[in-house]
Design an enzyme around this catalytic site. Structure first.
Site, mmCIF file in Angstrom:
data_model
loop_
_atom_site.group_PDB
_atom_site.id
_atom_site.type_symbol
_atom_site.label_atom_id
_atom_site.label_comp_id
_atom_site.label_asym_id
_atom_site.label_seq_id
_atom_site.Cartn_x
_atom_site.Cartn_y
_atom_site.Cartn_z
ATOM 1 N N LYS A 276 -32.626 41.182 -9.906
ATOM 2 C CA LYS A 276 -32.211 42.553 -9.652
ATOM 3 C C LYS A 276 -31.846 43.282 -10.943
ATOM 4 O O LYS A 276 -31.609 42.680 -11.987
ATOM 5 C CB LYS A 276 -31.077 42.577 -8.627
ATOM 6 C CG LYS A 276 -31.595 42.166 -7.250
ATOM 7 C CD LYS A 276 -30.639 42.446 -6.123
ATOM 8 C CE LYS A 276 -31.319 42.145 -4.778
ATOM 9 N NZ LYS A 276 -30.397 42.336 -3.640
ATOM 10 N N ARG A 311 -30.445 33.380 -2.158
ATOM 11 C CA ARG A 311 -31.796 33.909 -1.937
ATOM 12 C C ARG A 311 -32.444 34.151 -3.297
ATOM 13 O O ARG A 311 -31.925 34.942 -4.100
ATOM 14 C CB ARG A 311 -31.713 35.201 -1.123
ATOM 15 C CG ARG A 311 -33.057 35.784 -0.704
ATOM 16 C CD ARG A 311 -32.811 37.021 0.178
ATOM 17 N NE ARG A 311 -34.051 37.589 0.671
ATOM 18 C CZ ARG A 311 -34.769 38.521 0.063
ATOM 19 N NH1 ARG A 311 -34.354 38.985 -1.130
ATOM 20 N NH2 ARG A 311 -35.882 38.986 0.579
#
Length: 333
Positions: A276, A311
């Site tokens: 991210k 994740r």
């Protein structure tokens, strides 16, 4: 009335006689930081934590035991979209997607998270028919794999569960589709409720929090209560703080720094921070394909905070990092 929140200070070895097992183990805590919306009130012994909080912090989380005994588990990301922020376009062809799913499972992913709609910042909503059409060619090739379906739509959840998916992962926490909550309750499947602010189209337009950590905790607590009131079993719920979903850098860091507080929700915690943009913002502006080191650092930070599920896009690399992390702990994890 001032509400107090109790953030466990996690240890990886036997502490003093007052140490308690966090979420049933393997980690311990003997102290908690007391947080309020006015700031920290310091630390208290675990024995002095109110009974309701202590129960939520210590209650075992049996939900994920069906997948593996070693925590944290890895959830491998499989986006079959042309426009996801990290791997968009790589797995559009069904054969490529199926091969990637099996490779991730072989590399150590306990769950394969399959998504056909991009929820990156600015992404428009995909019509339900298009989402179903993208997924339909995959199901026969994914048979036998532990699959979660990453979707906001009840019709897609139903089709995926019919095809063998075992978990629903909803970035809207069952709030986008008015039929989603009833469907999940009727099916009795585990569900991941993720915090978000706004929609993918708008979520990064000036997100605001009074206190990011406590606001996210309260919001997730409310969504868990709503799910239970709607018929979802409390022990079928996983909570995700939603790193990057309607959050600026300071908000994301507040969540990561205070992550262990979320154990007070009484459910397993999922951390999804792989690749991210906060990695690039903290580091040197690296493009998404150069964020593996940062992704591993965040995965290990989550492991140290006791999260039960991580994740990730880079399954083999994260598996190696977690094996070394476990080997360096003073007690097995």
């Amino acid at each position: 009335m001032v509400r107090r929140y109790y953030r466990p200070i996690i240890t990886h070895a036997e502490g003093n006689k007052g140490s308690l097992a966090l979420a049933g183990g393997p980690f311990l805590f003997s102290r908690c930081e007391v947080l309020t919306r006015s700031g920290s009130e310091g630390f208290v012994d675990a024995a002095d934590v109110p009974d309701a909080w202590r129960l939520r912090l210590t209650r075992p989380r049996p939900l994920l035991a069906r997948f593996a005994q070693v925590l944290p588990l890895m959830m491998g990301v499989l986006n079959i979209t042309p426009d996801s922020f990290s791997d968009g376009g790589r797995h559009v062809a069904p054969n490529a997607a199926i091969a990637a799913a099996h490779a991730m499972h072989a590399a150590g992913a306990a769950i394969i998270d399959v998504g056909a709609e991009s929820t990156r910042p600015g992404a428009p909503e995909l019509p339900v028919g298009d989402e179903l059409a993208r997924l339909a060619p995959l199901w026969s090739g994914l048979a036998g794999l532990p699959v979660s379906i990453d979707t906001r739509k009840a019709a897609v959840m139903a089709a995926a569960l019919d095809a063998g998916a075992v978990i629903v992962n909803d970035v809207s926490a069952l709030g986008h589709d008015p039929h989603a909550l009833a469907l999940v309750a009727a099916r009795g499947c585990p569900v991941i409720l993720m915090h978000h602010q706004g929609t993918p189209e708008t979520m990064q337009t000036a997100p605001h929090y009074d206190n990011a950590l406590l606001d996210v905790f309260d919001w997730l607590e409310g969504r868990i209560a709503a799910a239970v009131a709607g018929g979802v079993a409390a022990d079928a719920i996983i909570a995700d703080p939603g790193i990057g979903f309607g959050k600026g850098l300071a908000h994301n860091l507040a969540l990561l720094q205070g992550l262990s507080l979320l154990h007070g929700l009484g459910v397993p915690i999922l951390l999804g921070a792989s690749r991210k943009s906060l990695i690039a913002r903290i580091s040197a502006g690296e493009p998404v394909e150069q964020r593996l080191p940062g992704s591993l650092a965040l995965a290990l930070a989550g492991a140290n905070a006791g999260v039960q599920l991580i994740r990730v896009h880079d399954v083999a690399e994260t598996s190696q990092a977690l094996k070394l992390w476990r080997a360096c702990l003073p007690v097995p994890a």
